[in-house]
Design an enzyme around this catalytic site. Sequence first.
Site, PDB file in Angstrom:
ATOM      1  N   GLU A 126     -24.148   4.792  40.360  1.00  0.00           N
ATOM      2  CA  GLU A 126     -23.903   6.241  40.472  1.00  0.00           C
ATOM      3  C   GLU A 126     -23.822   6.651  41.936  1.00  0.00           C
ATOM      4  O   GLU A 126     -23.025   7.506  42.308  1.00  0.00           O
ATOM      5  CB  GLU A 126     -24.980   7.048  39.744  1.00  0.00           C
ATOM      6  CG  GLU A 126     -25.213   6.659  38.280  1.00  0.00           C
ATOM      7  CD  GLU A 126     -23.966   6.555  37.427  1.00  0.00           C
ATOM      8  OE1 GLU A 126     -22.978   7.260  37.708  1.00  0.00           O
ATOM      9  OE2 GLU A 126     -23.969   5.739  36.475  1.00  0.00           O
ATOM     10  N   GLY A 169     -25.526   5.947  30.138  1.00  0.00           N
ATOM     11  CA  GLY A 169     -26.538   5.494  31.084  1.00  0.00           C
ATOM     12  C   GLY A 169     -26.899   6.542  32.120  1.00  0.00           C
ATOM     13  O   GLY A 169     -28.072   6.823  32.347  1.00  0.00           O
ATOM     14  N   ALA A 170     -25.891   7.109  32.742  1.00  0.00           N
ATOM     15  CA  ALA A 170     -26.148   8.057  33.822  1.00  0.00           C
ATOM     16  C   ALA A 170     -24.840   8.726  34.212  1.00  0.00           C
ATOM     17  O   ALA A 170     -23.776   8.310  33.758  1.00  0.00           O
ATOM     18  CB  ALA A 170     -26.725   7.329  35.036  1.00  0.00           C
ATOM     19  N   MET A 171     -24.947   9.741  35.071  1.00  0.00           N
ATOM     20  CA  MET A 171     -23.740  10.486  35.468  1.00  0.00           C
ATOM     21  C   MET A 171     -23.806  10.851  36.945  1.00  0.00           C
ATOM     22  O   MET A 171     -24.815  11.377  37.418  1.00  0.00           O
ATOM     23  CB  MET A 171     -23.623  11.744  34.585  1.00  0.00           C
ATOM     24  CG  MET A 171     -22.438  12.611  34.912  1.00  0.00           C
ATOM     25  SD  MET A 171     -20.858  11.753  34.563  1.00  0.00           S
ATOM     26  CE  MET A 171     -19.852  12.470  35.864  1.00  0.00           C
ATOM     27  N   ASN A 210     -22.685  13.154  38.964  1.00  0.00           N
ATOM     28  CA  ASN A 210     -22.418  14.502  39.472  1.00  0.00           C
ATOM     29  C   ASN A 210     -22.724  14.605  40.968  1.00  0.00           C
ATOM     30  O   ASN A 210     -23.740  14.112  41.431  1.00  0.00           O
ATOM     31  CB  ASN A 210     -23.298  15.522  38.744  1.00  0.00           C
ATOM     32  CG  ASN A 210     -23.375  15.253  37.262  1.00  0.00           C
ATOM     33  OD1 ASN A 210     -22.361  15.285  36.596  1.00  0.00           O
ATOM     34  ND2 ASN A 210     -24.566  14.941  36.776  1.00  0.00           N
ATOM     35  N   GLU A 245     -18.513  15.064  32.182  1.00  0.00           N
ATOM     36  CA  GLU A 245     -17.472  14.060  32.013  1.00  0.00           C
ATOM     37  C   GLU A 245     -17.481  13.582  30.552  1.00  0.00           C
ATOM     38  O   GLU A 245     -18.551  13.329  30.016  1.00  0.00           O
ATOM     39  CB  GLU A 245     -17.720  12.863  32.930  1.00  0.00           C
ATOM     40  CG  GLU A 245     -16.566  11.877  32.907  1.00  0.00           C
ATOM     41  CD  GLU A 245     -16.731  10.711  33.877  1.00  0.00           C
ATOM     42  OE1 GLU A 245     -17.774  10.609  34.550  1.00  0.00           O
ATOM     43  OE2 GLU A 245     -15.802   9.908  33.930  1.00  0.00           O
ATOM     44  N   GLU A 281     -14.088   3.591  37.721  1.00  0.00           N
ATOM     45  CA  GLU A 281     -15.127   2.822  37.016  1.00  0.00           C
ATOM     46  C   GLU A 281     -15.034   1.321  37.284  1.00  0.00           C
ATOM     47  O   GLU A 281     -16.037   0.678  37.579  1.00  0.00           O
ATOM     48  CB  GLU A 281     -15.098   3.123  35.517  1.00  0.00           C
ATOM     49  CG  GLU A 281     -15.467   4.565  35.158  1.00  0.00           C
ATOM     50  CD  GLU A 281     -16.814   5.018  35.708  1.00  0.00           C
ATOM     51  OE1 GLU A 281     -17.606   4.177  36.181  1.00  0.00           O
ATOM     52  OE2 GLU A 281     -17.076   6.242  35.671  1.00  0.00           O
TER      53      GLU A 281
HETATM   54  N1  B3K Z   1     -19.066   8.390  34.723  1.00  0.00           N
HETATM   55  C1  B3K Z   1     -20.136   8.318  33.779  1.00  0.00           C
HETATM   56  C2  B3K Z   1     -19.691   8.085  32.375  1.00  0.00           C
HETATM   57  C3  B3K Z   1     -19.264   9.306  31.666  1.00  0.00           C
HETATM   58  C4  B3K Z   1     -19.038   9.024  30.197  1.00  0.00           C
HETATM   59  C5  B3K Z   1     -18.442  10.188  29.503  1.00  0.00           C
HETATM   60  N2  B3K Z   1     -18.417  10.010  28.063  1.00  0.00           N
HETATM   61  C6  B3K Z   1     -21.135   7.280  34.150  1.00  0.00           C
HETATM   62  C7  B3K Z   1     -20.647   6.185  34.995  1.00  0.00           C
HETATM   63  O1  B3K Z   1     -19.797   5.390  34.651  1.00  0.00           O
HETATM   64  O2  B3K Z   1     -21.102   6.087  36.102  1.00  0.00           O
HETATM   65 ZN    ZN Z   2     -19.325   4.806  36.628  1.00  0.00          ZN
END
Ligand code: B3K
Ligand code: ZN
Length: 883
Positions: free
Chosen positions: A307, A270-272, A274, A130, A329
Site C-alpha cells: 500500500e 486486504g487493504a486500501m 487511499n 475502489e 497492481e
Molecule cells: N487497491 C486495493 C484493492 C481494491 C479492491 C476493490 N474491490 C488494494 C490493493 O491492491 O492494494
Molecule cells: Zn494494490
Amino acid sequence: MTEAKPGTAPQPIFRKDYRRPDYTIDRVDLRFELGENFTTVHASLAVRRMHDTPAGAPLVLDGENLVLKRVAIDGRELPADHYVAGPTSLTIADPGAAFTLTTVVEIRPQDNLELSGLYRSSGNFCTQCEAEGFRRITYFLDRPDVMARYSVVVEADRARYPVLLANGNRVETGELDGGRHFARWDDPFPKPCYLFALVAGDLRCHDGEFVTRSGRTVRLEIWVEPDNIDRCAHALRSLQAAMRWDEDTFGREYDLDIYMIVAVSDFNMGAMENKGLNIFNAKYVLARPDTATDDDYDGIESVIAHEYFHNWTGNRVTCRDWFQLTLKEGLTVFRDRLFSADMGSPAVARIGDVLALRTNQFAEDSGPMAHPIRPESYIEMNNFYTTTVYEKGAEVIGMMRTLLGAAGFRRGMDLYFERHDGQAVTCDDFRAALADANGVDLEQFGRWYSQVGTPVVRARGDYDAAARAYTLTLEQAPPRGRDGGELLHIPVAVGLLGPDGPLALRLSEETAASGDTRVLELRERSRSFRFEDVPAAPVASLLRGFSAPVELEVERSDADLARLMAADPDEFSRWDAGQELARRVLLRLAGDVEAGRELALDREFVAACARILGDERFDGSLKALALTLPNERLLGQQQQVVAVDALHAARQFAVRALARALREPLLAVYKATAPQGPYRIERAEVDRRKLRNLALGYLVALGEPDLIRLAVEQFELSDNMTDSEAALACLIDHGGPERDSALARFHARWHKDPLVLDKWFALQAVSTHPDTLDRVLALADHPDFNLLNPNRARSLLGAFGLRNQHQFHRQDGRGHALVADKVLALDPHNPQVAARLVAAFNPWRRFDAARQQSMRAQLERIAAQPGLSKSVREIVDRALAPA
Ligand code: B3K
Ligand code: ZN
C-alpha cells in the site's frame, strides 16, 4: 442455464469503448455530517467542460443509493426540469462550460453491509471507494481519469467519534453545538475519487516518524481500536522499512507530512492505498507473538509495503480506466515482492510466489474466468481484482526487468515517473517508458497484456560429443486447450549442470548473464541455442527463478531431476526439481490407487528427501518448502479429470510413508530445533520454527501416541501462535480426543479475539480429516460464526471451498451444497465477498461426471435466484457459458 430477463441483464463494458470524459472536476469540497441514523453529504464540485466537448452536452454523474436533497449550480437551486436523478445517475442538461455544482445527499452507512462507500465497522465510520464506491457517497464522475483536489470537513459527535480523519493534512479542528466537533482536511495532490477516504471513531494511535532522504520529518500514525494498541509495532517498523527501501531502490520519496494507517475489522479485501490514509483489514496490521504467526508477520510487512508503494505506483501516477488495473497492481505487487526478497530470503520469497501463482493463477487462467492481465471487458469491476491482474501482472513486469536488467528497469521507472507524474495513464504508456529509456523494442512483449492462458514452452537438448557442443531448442506453444495466438517474447533463464556441477556457459551469441545463468530470449515459434565447449552431456536447468509464467515441457528422467535437486546452484530450481519429482511420484501413486494396486513410495524419492533434510546448504525454511509435497489442487491440474479421492489417498499415503521412512531423522530434527528462549521474529528463528513444525506434521501423521504427545505438549507449552497453530493443525488432522480438547482450549482462550478465532475456524475447514464436512456444517451454525464479517466468512467457507479440494468436492455433493447455500445467503448483503466464494465452482468442468453434475446443479440454482447481484451473476454466467 437460466437467462436473465431481456433488458435486465447487466451489460459488459469494453476496453475498446473507452472515451475520455465530457466534463472534468478540478476541485471538490465535501462536508460530512455523520449521524446515528443517516449521514448528510454536502458536495461542491468545480466542474469544467472539456475543450472538445460540444456545448450543451449533458453532465452525467454517477450515484447509487443516494437520497438527493438539493442540487444547485453556482449557488442557484436547479429547477426540477433541469435534471434527472435516476437509480444510478444524476443527469444535468446543458450545465455550462465551468461552474460549481452543489449537491446535498443523505446516505445510510449503518445499513451498508456491502462495505463499499461509507460504512460502519465496530461502531466506527470508514470508507472503501475502489473501484466504484465513491458514487455511493455522493454524485460524481466516478472514474479514475478525473483527478481533483479535495478539501473535506468531517463533523460528528465528539464523545462517540473523538478521532476524525481524511486524506492529506489536518488544517483545522473545532467544536460545534450539541457535543459535536469537526476537522477539516486538505489534500494538496490531485487524485481520482477511488483514493478518497474518511474515518471517524474511537481509536488509539501508535505513532512514529520517518525522516526522508531530503530531511523532511513525516509523522506516521497507526490507528486501531483501543484494545489493539499493543499490536502495532511490527506494522510501524514495516512501514519505516518500506519508506527507506523505496528511496534506496527507486529514488521515491514520500510527499505529505503525515501517513496514516487505520485497521478495521470489517473489510472486503486486504487493504486500501487511499492517499495518506490507508485503510487496512486488521489482519494486515495487528501482530503480537502470541496472536500472530510468522506468516502473519510476513503478510503484514508485505501488505504495508504494497500500500505504501502505491503512493507512487497508483496514486501519483494512476490508471486511465479500470482495464489498466494491472498498471498499478501488477507493478506494485512486483515492487512489494522485490522488497520482501530484500528483507528476507529471496529464494523463500520466490518459491512462495510461484507456488501461489501455479496453484491459483494457472487454475484461473484455464477456467471460465480466464482473462488477460489487461481485461477486454467486465460487468462488475470488483470481480477483476484477480490473481491474474495482480500476480501474473507482476510476473509480466518481472520479465521486463529480467530483459532490461535491474539498472535498465530503474531507468525506465524514472522515465515513467518523469513523464507521467500527476496523470492517469495506460499499460502501454508504462511499457513505452521502459522501452524508450533503454532504446529497446517491447512491441512483441506487449502481447503479454492481451494473451489469455498459460503458454507452454517445450525444451529439447542435444549433445554432440565430437563437437563438444550442446544445443538447446526452445519452442513456444499456445496454452493447453487453446490454439492460435501470437508469438510471445519469453525470457528463459538457463544454466547447465555437468557431472561436477555448474558449467561456465559459452554461447555463440550474446545474452544477458548473471553468474552461471544466461537469459535466452525466445521470440520465434522455435529457436535453437548452441553452447560451446561443453565437456560432457549436461542436465539443463531451465526457467531458473521461474523467469516466465509458462508451463515447461521437457523430457527429463527422475535421475536428471534428482541431480538438479542435489546440484543446481539456483535454490529456486533445486526446489522446483524436487517438486517436479514429487509430482510424478504422487501422480503415479494416484494411478495405483485407482487401479487398486498396492502402494509403495519410490525409494529414490525417499532418499532424495532424506538428503534434503540433512543438506547444510538449505536453511530451515527452504527445507520445509522442499519437503512439503505438492498440494492436491496442483496435482489435479496435471490430470485430464481431477481424481479427487485418489489424489487425496495418494498424498496421505505418501506423507505417512515418508514419515515412516524418515522417522528417526525427523525426530532428531524436532528435538534439535526446540526453542531456546522466548519468541523472536528474526530470520534464523523463523527458519528453525518452519523446520520444526514441518517435522512435527510428518511425525503426527504416523498416529503414534508418543508422537501425538509431542503436538499436545507443543500446543500447551508454546509461547507463540506460530507453534500453537502448527500443533493445533496437526491435532485437528489427527482427530480424536486430543483434537477436541485442544480446540476447546483454543476457543476458550481466544474467542474474544476475532483474528485468532478466524484461525480456529480456518484450521478446521482445511483439515484432511474425513469428518471435515460435518464439522464445517456445524461451524456454520456456531454462535461465533458471522457470515457478514468477510474475514470470518473467508476463514470458514473460503478456506473450505477454495483450499480443501478433497472435502469440498465430496462425491455426495454436500460440500457443494453447503457453499452454494452460503453464497445465496450472503449475496443480498455483500455481493463482492459472495462472488469470491462462488468462484469455488469455476473449475467444475475439470471433474468427473457425477461431480460436474453436482456443481452444475448448484450453479444453476444460484443463477436462478431472483435479484442475484451482478457480481455473482457475472461469475456464474461465465461458469455456465459453453466452454
Ligand atoms: N487497491 C486495493 C484493492 C481494491 C479492491 C476493490 N474491490 C488494494 C490493493 O491492491 O492494494
Ligand atoms: Zn494494490
